[in-house]
Scaffold this motif. Structure first.
Motif, PDB file in Angstrom:
ATOM      1  N   LEU B   3       0.840  -1.214   0.000  1.00 23.73           N
ATOM      2  CA  LEU B   3       0.000   0.000   0.000  1.00 23.73           C
ATOM      3  C   LEU B   3       0.870   1.257   0.000  1.00 23.73           C
ATOM      4  O   LEU B   3       0.570   2.238  -0.694  1.00 23.73           O
ATOM      5  CB  LEU B   3      -0.911  -0.025   1.237  1.00 23.73           C
ATOM      6  N   LEU B   4       1.980   1.173   0.747  1.00 22.40           N
ATOM      7  CA  LEU B   4       2.875   2.336   0.838  1.00 22.40           C
ATOM      8  C   LEU B   4       3.479   2.687  -0.528  1.00 22.40           C
ATOM      9  O   LEU B   4       3.522   3.850  -0.926  1.00 22.40           O
ATOM     10  CB  LEU B   4       3.976   2.035   1.858  1.00 22.40           C
ATOM     11  N   ALA B   6       2.200   1.947  -3.416  1.00 23.23           N
ATOM     12  CA  ALA B   6       1.106   2.467  -4.253  1.00 23.23           C
ATOM     13  C   ALA B   6       0.853   3.950  -3.959  1.00 23.23           C
ATOM     14  O   ALA B   6       0.648   4.753  -4.875  1.00 23.23           O
ATOM     15  CB  ALA B   6      -0.156   1.642  -4.008  1.00 23.23           C
ATOM     16  N   LEU B   7       0.899   4.301  -2.673  1.00 23.72           N
ATOM     17  CA  LEU B   7       0.695   5.721  -2.301  1.00 23.72           C
ATOM     18  C   LEU B   7       1.805   6.598  -2.859  1.00 23.72           C
ATOM     19  O   LEU B   7       1.562   7.699  -3.364  1.00 23.72           O
ATOM     20  CB  LEU B   7       0.627   5.851  -0.778  1.00 23.72           C
ATOM     21  N   PHE B   8       3.024   6.078  -2.769  1.00 27.50           N
ATOM     22  CA  PHE B   8       4.157   6.820  -3.339  1.00 27.50           C
ATOM     23  C   PHE B   8       3.986   7.008  -4.845  1.00 27.50           C
ATOM     24  O   PHE B   8       4.244   8.075  -5.386  1.00 27.50           O
ATOM     25  CB  PHE B   8       5.473   6.089  -3.056  1.00 27.50           C
ATOM     26  N   LEU B   9       3.527   5.923  -5.482  1.00 20.97           N
ATOM     27  CA  LEU B   9       3.342   5.967  -6.938  1.00 20.97           C
ATOM     28  C   LEU B   9       2.298   7.023  -7.322  1.00 20.97           C
ATOM     29  O   LEU B   9       2.486   7.784  -8.280  1.00 20.97           O
ATOM     30  CB  LEU B   9       2.908   4.578  -7.427  1.00 20.97           C
ATOM     31  N   ILE B  10       1.213   7.082  -6.542  1.00 17.44           N
ATOM     32  CA  ILE B  10       0.178   8.100  -6.800  1.00 17.44           C
ATOM     33  C   ILE B  10       0.774   9.500  -6.620  1.00 17.44           C
ATOM     34  O   ILE B  10       0.547  10.398  -7.437  1.00 17.44           O
ATOM     35  CB  ILE B  10      -1.025   7.884  -5.860  1.00 17.44           C
TER      36      ILE B  10
END
Lengths: 169, 102
Positions: B3-4, B6-10
């Motif tokens: 999840l972390l 993915a958040l960075f990617l966003i």
């Protein structure tokens, strides 16, 4: 360490970047860019990259802000009326950006959500000795390139300031 | 993918979107430099995220330091060029840049 803090920092990073590009006043934009760099350096520190965080904070939040502010001081100064007109025009141009960003974030999250397997732990502690080994052990060519770049930058700054003095005379 | 990450990617994608949007709508050369700075922040964040995901944070940190050096030199030189253009033309708008034929 809480994941919520990191999420808040990421939202702050994106928000300060939006403010940075949307503000009409270049001085305020430079300060917003410094805040963006400061938030990024906090994220780096939390992720276990303290050396890069120090570089980001000192160089990007400090030196680059000084360069931008000096560039602003050397360029044209707008009157209050001109400034208000420019801000209005800029607001119109950047009206769509927040909505676009929210839509983009939702779309990307929906695309990525099937691939998310779980919450990984946030690393704690730094990697100081690891960075030294990486820089001096396997990235010597990068270091030589950095030295050449710094010398090029110094030469460039000297040339531009020399031209300025000549123009002043 | 965690999840972390993915958040960075966003976050990276949003920073890129902000930088590219600003590059497209702005005409002021100093603002172009600010947009490039925002794009560079996205690259830096991506490197940190990839370093975290692959467990090679030391390597990522070394790359980030290299990118910061490149960023500063780029900015110093580009600011000098912009100021030189300002001295020549009296303004710093992209459509005022003289083409080589002129």
């Amino acid at each position: 360490m809480n994941l919520t803090i990191l999420v808040i920092l990421l939202i702050g990073l994106v928000a300060s970047a939006v403010v940075c590009v949307a503000l009409s006043d270049l001085l305020k934009a430079a300060i917003a860019l410094a805040i963006t760099s400061a938030i990024l350096s906090i994220i780096m520190f939390l992720m276990g990259a303290p050396l890069a965080a120090v570089f980001e904070l000192s160089v990007c939040a400090g030196m680059i802000t000084v360069v931008f502010i000096s560039a602003c001081s050397m360029s044209r100064i707008y009157t209050r009326k001109e400034h208000e007109q420019r801000q209005k025009a800029r607001n119109r141009r950047f009206l769509l950006l927040p909505a676009l960003l929210v839509a983009l974030a939702v779309v990307v999250f929906l695309v990525l959500s099937p691939h998310i397997t779980g919450v990984s732990p946030i690393p704690s502690g730094g990697s100081g000795s690891g960075v030294q080994a990486a820089l001096w052990g396997s990235r010597q060519v990068d270091l030589i390139g950095q030295i050449i770049l710094i010398l090029t930058g110094v030469y460039g700054v000297i040339v531009f300031f020399k031209e300025k003095e000549a123009d002043g005379k | 993918m965690s999840l972390l990450f993915a958040l960075f990617l966003i976050g990276v994608i949003l920073l890129f979107a902000i930088g590219i949007y600003s590059l497209l709508v702005t005409t002021n050369l100093i603002r172009v430099l600010v947009s490039i700075e925002v794009l560079t922040k996205g690259v830096t964040l991506m490197l940190i995220a990839v370093g975290y995901a692959t467990g090679q944070m030391a390597q990522a940190e070394a790359y980030v330091i290299t990118i910061i050096v490149i960023e500063v030199i780029l900015l110093a030189i580009a600011t000098g060029i912009v100021l030189g253009l300002y001295r020549e033309s009296g303004d710093i708008l992209t459509h005022d840049i003289p083409t080589p034929k002129e």
